[in-house]
Scaffold this motif. Structure first.
Motif, PDB file in Angstrom:
ATOM      1  N   GLY A 170       0.822  -1.219   0.000  1.00  0.00           N
ATOM      2  CA  GLY A 170       0.000   0.000   0.000  1.00  0.00           C
ATOM      3  C   GLY A 170       0.847   1.256   0.000  1.00  0.00           C
ATOM      4  O   GLY A 170       0.557   2.216  -0.716  1.00  0.00           O
ATOM      5  N   ALA A 171       1.937   1.244   0.786  1.00  0.00           N
ATOM      6  CA  ALA A 171       2.843   2.392   0.797  1.00  0.00           C
ATOM      7  C   ALA A 171       3.527   2.542  -0.559  1.00  0.00           C
ATOM      8  O   ALA A 171       3.706   3.663  -1.054  1.00  0.00           O
ATOM      9  CB  ALA A 171       3.878   2.231   1.901  1.00  0.00           C
ATOM     10  N   GLY A 172       3.897   1.442  -1.172  1.00  0.00           N
ATOM     11  CA  GLY A 172       4.520   1.493  -2.495  1.00  0.00           C
ATOM     12  C   GLY A 172       3.576   1.997  -3.563  1.00  0.00           C
ATOM     13  O   GLY A 172       3.962   2.798  -4.423  1.00  0.00           O
ATOM     14  N   ILE A 173       2.335   1.546  -3.518  1.00  0.00           N
ATOM     15  CA  ILE A 173       1.342   2.007  -4.490  1.00  0.00           C
ATOM     16  C   ILE A 173       1.070   3.499  -4.306  1.00  0.00           C
ATOM     17  O   ILE A 173       0.970   4.254  -5.276  1.00  0.00           O
ATOM     18  CB  ILE A 173       0.044   1.181  -4.376  1.00  0.00           C
ATOM     19  N   GLY A 174       0.967   3.947  -3.050  1.00  0.00           N
ATOM     20  CA  GLY A 174       0.756   5.371  -2.779  1.00  0.00           C
ATOM     21  C   GLY A 174       1.917   6.230  -3.240  1.00  0.00           C
ATOM     22  O   GLY A 174       1.727   7.300  -3.815  1.00  0.00           O
ATOM     23  N   PHE A 175       3.146   5.753  -3.016  1.00  0.00           N
ATOM     24  CA  PHE A 175       4.330   6.490  -3.455  1.00  0.00           C
ATOM     25  C   PHE A 175       4.398   6.557  -4.975  1.00  0.00           C
ATOM     26  O   PHE A 175       4.689   7.609  -5.550  1.00  0.00           O
ATOM     27  CB  PHE A 175       5.595   5.814  -2.908  1.00  0.00           C
ATOM     28  N   PHE A 176       4.109   5.434  -5.645  1.00  0.00           N
ATOM     29  CA  PHE A 176       4.146   5.403  -7.103  1.00  0.00           C
ATOM     30  C   PHE A 176       3.085   6.322  -7.703  1.00  0.00           C
ATOM     31  O   PHE A 176       3.362   7.062  -8.655  1.00  0.00           O
ATOM     32  CB  PHE A 176       3.939   3.965  -7.584  1.00  0.00           C
ATOM     33  N   THR A 177       1.886   6.308  -7.149  1.00  0.00           N
ATOM     34  CA  THR A 177       0.813   7.171  -7.641  1.00  0.00           C
ATOM     35  C   THR A 177       1.158   8.646  -7.437  1.00  0.00           C
ATOM     36  O   THR A 177       0.944   9.473  -8.330  1.00  0.00           O
ATOM     37  CB  THR A 177      -0.503   6.831  -6.929  1.00  0.00           C
ATOM     38  N   ALA A 178       1.707   8.976  -6.271  1.00  0.00           N
ATOM     39  CA  ALA A 178       2.092  10.365  -6.013  1.00  0.00           C
ATOM     40  C   ALA A 178       3.238  10.799  -6.914  1.00  0.00           C
ATOM     41  O   ALA A 178       3.273  11.949  -7.365  1.00  0.00           O
ATOM     42  CB  ALA A 178       2.480  10.532  -4.549  1.00  0.00           C
ATOM     43  N   SER A 179       4.165   9.894  -7.204  1.00  0.00           N
ATOM     44  CA  SER A 179       5.276  10.232  -8.098  1.00  0.00           C
ATOM     45  C   SER A 179       4.778  10.487  -9.513  1.00  0.00           C
ATOM     46  O   SER A 179       5.234  11.413 -10.186  1.00  0.00           O
ATOM     47  CB  SER A 179       6.303   9.104  -8.118  1.00  0.00           C
ATOM     48  N   LEU A 180       3.835   9.657  -9.976  1.00  0.00           N
ATOM     49  CA  LEU A 180       3.249   9.891 -11.294  1.00  0.00           C
ATOM     50  C   LEU A 180       2.509  11.216 -11.345  1.00  0.00           C
ATOM     51  O   LEU A 180       2.615  11.960 -12.329  1.00  0.00           O
ATOM     52  CB  LEU A 180       2.296   8.751 -11.662  1.00  0.00           C
ATOM     53  N   LEU A 181       1.754  11.513 -10.301  1.00  0.00           N
ATOM     54  CA  LEU A 181       1.020  12.773 -10.250  1.00  0.00           C
ATOM     55  C   LEU A 181       1.989  13.953 -10.224  1.00  0.00           C
ATOM     56  O   LEU A 181       1.758  14.964 -10.895  1.00  0.00           O
ATOM     57  CB  LEU A 181       0.114  12.791  -9.021  1.00  0.00           C
ATOM     58  N   ASP A 182       3.082  13.825  -9.483  1.00  0.00           N
ATOM     59  CA  ASP A 182       4.122  14.861  -9.465  1.00  0.00           C
ATOM     60  C   ASP A 182       4.722  15.067 -10.848  1.00  0.00           C
ATOM     61  O   ASP A 182       4.923  16.202 -11.284  1.00  0.00           O
ATOM     62  CB  ASP A 182       5.230  14.466  -8.501  1.00  0.00           C
ATOM     63  N   PHE A 183       5.031  13.975 -11.531  1.00  0.00           N
ATOM     64  CA  PHE A 183       5.628  14.054 -12.856  1.00  0.00           C
ATOM     65  C   PHE A 183       4.689  14.738 -13.845  1.00  0.00           C
ATOM     66  O   PHE A 183       5.102  15.618 -14.601  1.00  0.00           O
ATOM     67  CB  PHE A 183       5.979  12.660 -13.358  1.00  0.00           C
TER      68      PHE A 183
END
Length: 99
Positions: free
Chosen positions: A63-76
């Motif tokens: 869950g932490a990995g999915i949240g980090f990946f989603t936030a990184s995509l949104l940041d990008f």
């Protein structure tokens, strides 16, 4: 360097993984179990595949990995992708000058 959006993504991912276990232990949220229970189901499958570990801990990490990946995509996408013509800022500046 981790941005604040990525930190929020990790925190929301951990909260999501805690909430994802509710449909597995109770009958609450059973109608949306397929959407809410993604980290719990992935954690259970990972425990069965590895034959060791704890599904609850795996679900928190996933869950932490999915949240980090989603936030990184949104940041990008917010920083590097610009949609031309979405905001009319130049049109307002030109109209003030009398053009």
């Amino acid at each position: 360097m981790i941005t604040t959006r990525q930190r929020k993504g990790v925190v929301l991912g951990i909260i999501w993984s805690f909430i994802s276990w509710i449909p597995f232990y109770t009958e609450y949220l059973s109608t949306i179990r397929g959407y809410v229970g993604i980290p719990a189901a992935l954690g259970l499958n990972l425990e069965l595949a590895l034959n060791r570990g704890d599904a609850f801990v795996f679900s928190i990490l996933l869950g932490a990995g999915i949240g980090f990946f989603t936030a990184s995509l949104l940041d990008f996408f917010t920083n590097s992708v610009k949609i031309i013509g979405l905001f009319q800022a130049k049109g307002k500046k030109l109209s003030r000058r009398g053009l």
